[in-house]
Design a protein around this motif. Sequence first.
Motif, PDB file in Angstrom:
ATOM      1  N   VAL A 109      33.528  35.427  40.686  1.00  0.00           N
ATOM      2  CA  VAL A 109      32.791  34.444  40.030  1.00  0.00           C
ATOM      3  C   VAL A 109      31.677  35.346  39.863  1.00  0.00           C
ATOM      4  N   VAL A 110      31.103  35.332  38.515  1.00  0.00           N
ATOM      5  CA  VAL A 110      29.818  36.001  38.269  1.00  0.00           C
ATOM      6  C   VAL A 110      28.889  34.952  37.432  1.00  0.00           C
ATOM      7  N   THR A 111      27.883  35.228  37.142  1.00  0.00           N
ATOM      8  CA  THR A 111      26.992  34.542  36.318  1.00  0.00           C
ATOM      9  C   THR A 111      27.445  34.453  34.758  1.00  0.00           C
ATOM     10  N   LYS A 112      27.110  33.386  33.954  1.00  0.00           N
ATOM     11  CA  LYS A 112      27.617  33.412  32.547  1.00  0.00           C
ATOM     12  C   LYS A 112      27.213  34.531  31.981  1.00  0.00           C
ATOM     13  N   ALA A 113      26.025  34.907  32.040  1.00  0.00           N
ATOM     14  CA  ALA A 113      25.589  36.213  31.378  1.00  0.00           C
ATOM     15  C   ALA A 113      26.392  37.553  31.677  1.00  0.00           C
ATOM     16  N   GLN A 114      26.553  37.758  33.029  1.00  0.00           N
ATOM     17  CA  GLN A 114      27.541  38.560  33.278  1.00  0.00           C
ATOM     18  C   GLN A 114      28.822  38.480  32.839  1.00  0.00           C
ATOM     19  N   PHE A 115      29.358  37.184  32.822  1.00  0.00           N
ATOM     20  CA  PHE A 115      30.636  37.182  32.319  1.00  0.00           C
ATOM     21  C   PHE A 115      30.861  37.495  30.669  1.00  0.00           C
ATOM     22  N   SER A 116      29.795  37.205  30.026  1.00  0.00           N
ATOM     23  CA  SER A 116      29.711  37.437  28.696  1.00  0.00           C
ATOM     24  C   SER A 116      29.704  39.013  28.514  1.00  0.00           C
ATOM     25  N   SER A 117      28.681  39.578  29.199  1.00  0.00           N
ATOM     26  CA  SER A 117      28.771  40.953  28.984  1.00  0.00           C
ATOM     27  C   SER A 117      29.922  41.832  29.323  1.00  0.00           C
ATOM     28  N   TRP A 118      30.563  41.355  30.467  1.00  0.00           N
ATOM     29  CA  TRP A 118      31.989  41.903  30.979  1.00  0.00           C
ATOM     30  C   TRP A 118      33.062  41.645  29.832  1.00  0.00           C
TER      31      TRP A 118
ATOM     32  N   ASP B  85      30.264  31.202  36.611  1.00  0.00           N
ATOM     33  CA  ASP B  85      29.902  30.197  37.445  1.00  0.00           C
ATOM     34  C   ASP B  85      29.843  28.809  36.849  1.00  0.00           C
ATOM     35  N   ASN B  86      30.080  27.687  37.470  1.00  0.00           N
ATOM     36  CA  ASN B  86      29.741  26.424  36.644  1.00  0.00           C
ATOM     37  C   ASN B  86      30.449  26.132  35.609  1.00  0.00           C
ATOM     38  N   ARG B  87      31.570  26.672  35.171  1.00  0.00           N
ATOM     39  CA  ARG B  87      32.243  26.180  34.006  1.00  0.00           C
ATOM     40  C   ARG B  87      33.638  26.008  34.343  1.00  0.00           C
ATOM     41  N   GLU B  88      34.098  24.930  33.882  1.00  0.00           N
ATOM     42  CA  GLU B  88      35.464  24.439  34.163  1.00  0.00           C
ATOM     43  C   GLU B  88      36.568  25.449  33.551  1.00  0.00           C
ATOM     44  N   VAL B  89      37.611  25.797  34.280  1.00  0.00           N
ATOM     45  CA  VAL B  89      38.458  26.905  33.791  1.00  0.00           C
ATOM     46  C   VAL B  89      39.922  26.219  33.659  1.00  0.00           C
ATOM     47  N   GLU B  90      40.663  26.340  32.681  1.00  0.00           N
ATOM     48  CA  GLU B  90      41.904  25.914  32.499  1.00  0.00           C
ATOM     49  C   GLU B  90      42.896  27.268  32.605  1.00  0.00           C
ATOM     50  N   PHE B  91      43.701  27.269  33.648  1.00  0.00           N
ATOM     51  CA  PHE B  91      44.617  28.403  33.966  1.00  0.00           C
ATOM     52  C   PHE B  91      45.929  27.973  33.175  1.00  0.00           C
TER      53      PHE B  91
ATOM     54  N   THR C  62      49.846  24.148  33.769  1.00  0.00           N
ATOM     55  CA  THR C  62      48.531  24.377  33.852  1.00  0.00           C
ATOM     56  C   THR C  62      47.596  23.869  34.863  1.00  0.00           C
ATOM     57  N   ILE C  63      46.575  24.281  35.259  1.00  0.00           N
ATOM     58  CA  ILE C  63      45.686  23.691  36.520  1.00  0.00           C
ATOM     59  C   ILE C  63      44.280  24.163  36.219  1.00  0.00           C
ATOM     60  N   HIS C  64      43.442  23.272  36.603  1.00  0.00           N
ATOM     61  CA  HIS C  64      42.030  23.324  36.105  1.00  0.00           C
ATOM     62  C   HIS C  64      41.284  23.371  37.660  1.00  0.00           C
ATOM     63  N   THR C  65      40.089  24.130  37.491  1.00  0.00           N
ATOM     64  CA  THR C  65      39.206  24.045  38.470  1.00  0.00           C
ATOM     65  C   THR C  65      37.715  24.589  38.052  1.00  0.00           C
ATOM     66  N   THR C  66      36.861  24.349  38.908  1.00  0.00           N
ATOM     67  CA  THR C  66      35.265  24.725  38.264  1.00  0.00           C
ATOM     68  C   THR C  66      34.727  25.639  39.560  1.00  0.00           C
ATOM     69  N   PRO C  67      34.616  26.747  39.080  1.00  0.00           N
ATOM     70  CA  PRO C  67      33.791  27.637  40.393  1.00  0.00           C
ATOM     71  C   PRO C  67      32.535  27.293  40.605  1.00  0.00           C
ATOM     72  N   ASP C  68      32.055  27.140  41.716  1.00  0.00           N
ATOM     73  CA  ASP C  68      30.546  26.576  41.944  1.00  0.00           C
ATOM     74  C   ASP C  68      29.920  27.387  42.955  1.00  0.00           C
ATOM     75  N   LYS C  69      30.389  28.669  43.093  1.00  0.00           N
ATOM     76  CA  LYS C  69      29.563  29.638  43.782  1.00  0.00           C
ATOM     77  C   LYS C  69      30.040  31.127  43.586  1.00  0.00           C
ATOM     78  N   LEU C  70      29.025  31.936  43.389  1.00  0.00           N
ATOM     79  CA  LEU C  70      29.352  33.422  43.098  1.00  0.00           C
ATOM     80  C   LEU C  70      30.094  33.809  44.281  1.00  0.00           C
ATOM     81  N   GLY C  71      31.046  34.912  43.899  1.00  0.00           N
ATOM     82  CA  GLY C  71      31.811  35.430  45.248  1.00  0.00           C
ATOM     83  C   GLY C  71      33.104  36.369  44.675  1.00  0.00           C
TER      84      GLY C  71
END
Length: 243
Positions: free
Chosen positions: A226-235, A159-165, A194-203
């Motif tokens: 879209v998960v929290t930053k902590a969940q993402f790191s552990s995944w 969540d809340n971090r810009e992603v570059e695909f 390439t395309i950018h976006t920023t997730p702003d909600k879990l789901g």
Amino acid sequence: MATNGKASLKLFFWSWGILTAVGVVLSVWLPHRYFPVALSNDMHLTYTTTILFSILAAPVASGVYAAALHILRHYRYRGEGVPPAAPQIRENTKTVITWLTASLVLTVFVLVWGLGALAAENNSASSDPLVVNVVGQQWLWSFSYPGSHVESNVLMLPDNREVEFRVTSEDVTHGFWIVNMGVQIDANPGVITTIHTTPDKLGTLEVRCEQFCGLNHAFMDAVGHVVTKAQFSSWLAAQAMRS
Ligand SMILES: [Cu+2]
């Protein structure tokens, strides 16, 4: 020609007003009712733009419908042979000026809004985006996270971090589309788009292919979260351990 021109014109304006009101209500209600929940800044912008442009279009479309009804009611020719020449609308200065002014104001607004939205998107680009490599092939999507050797068929995003695909294809042209993030770009073989976006909600994300790419195109989809930053790191750590 109508016998009571004033009254029929009143009816025209009433039907114009009522149809406009219906159009405005539908413009707001339909997206809220039928669009998926927005999970990114781009999708929120897409929703706002869709609703706003629909509201602006409502009086224009309603004007056309109301005029059509009015004309059908009052100017239908029931006589024999060729009807007598009617006054041309282009000779009605008031109508022409109103028409041109309204069109000008609307198109300039749409242009300014579009440029503003583009500028807002470009300004929001962060210097340290999370890079996700996306590969399309007949008929599935795979995602990998550079630096971590993780490859997955599920798209995980913090969540809340810009992603570059960085998107490409292994065979034919596919279309990478995250429905509820407002992200859509072609996946071409031999090219990285390439395309950018920023997730702003879990789901839950819905990933689809939007370019017809062969027999199983309709089934070329993937899920994501879209998960929290902590969940993402552990995944990511768990996936790296598995590989
Ligand atoms: Cu495809």
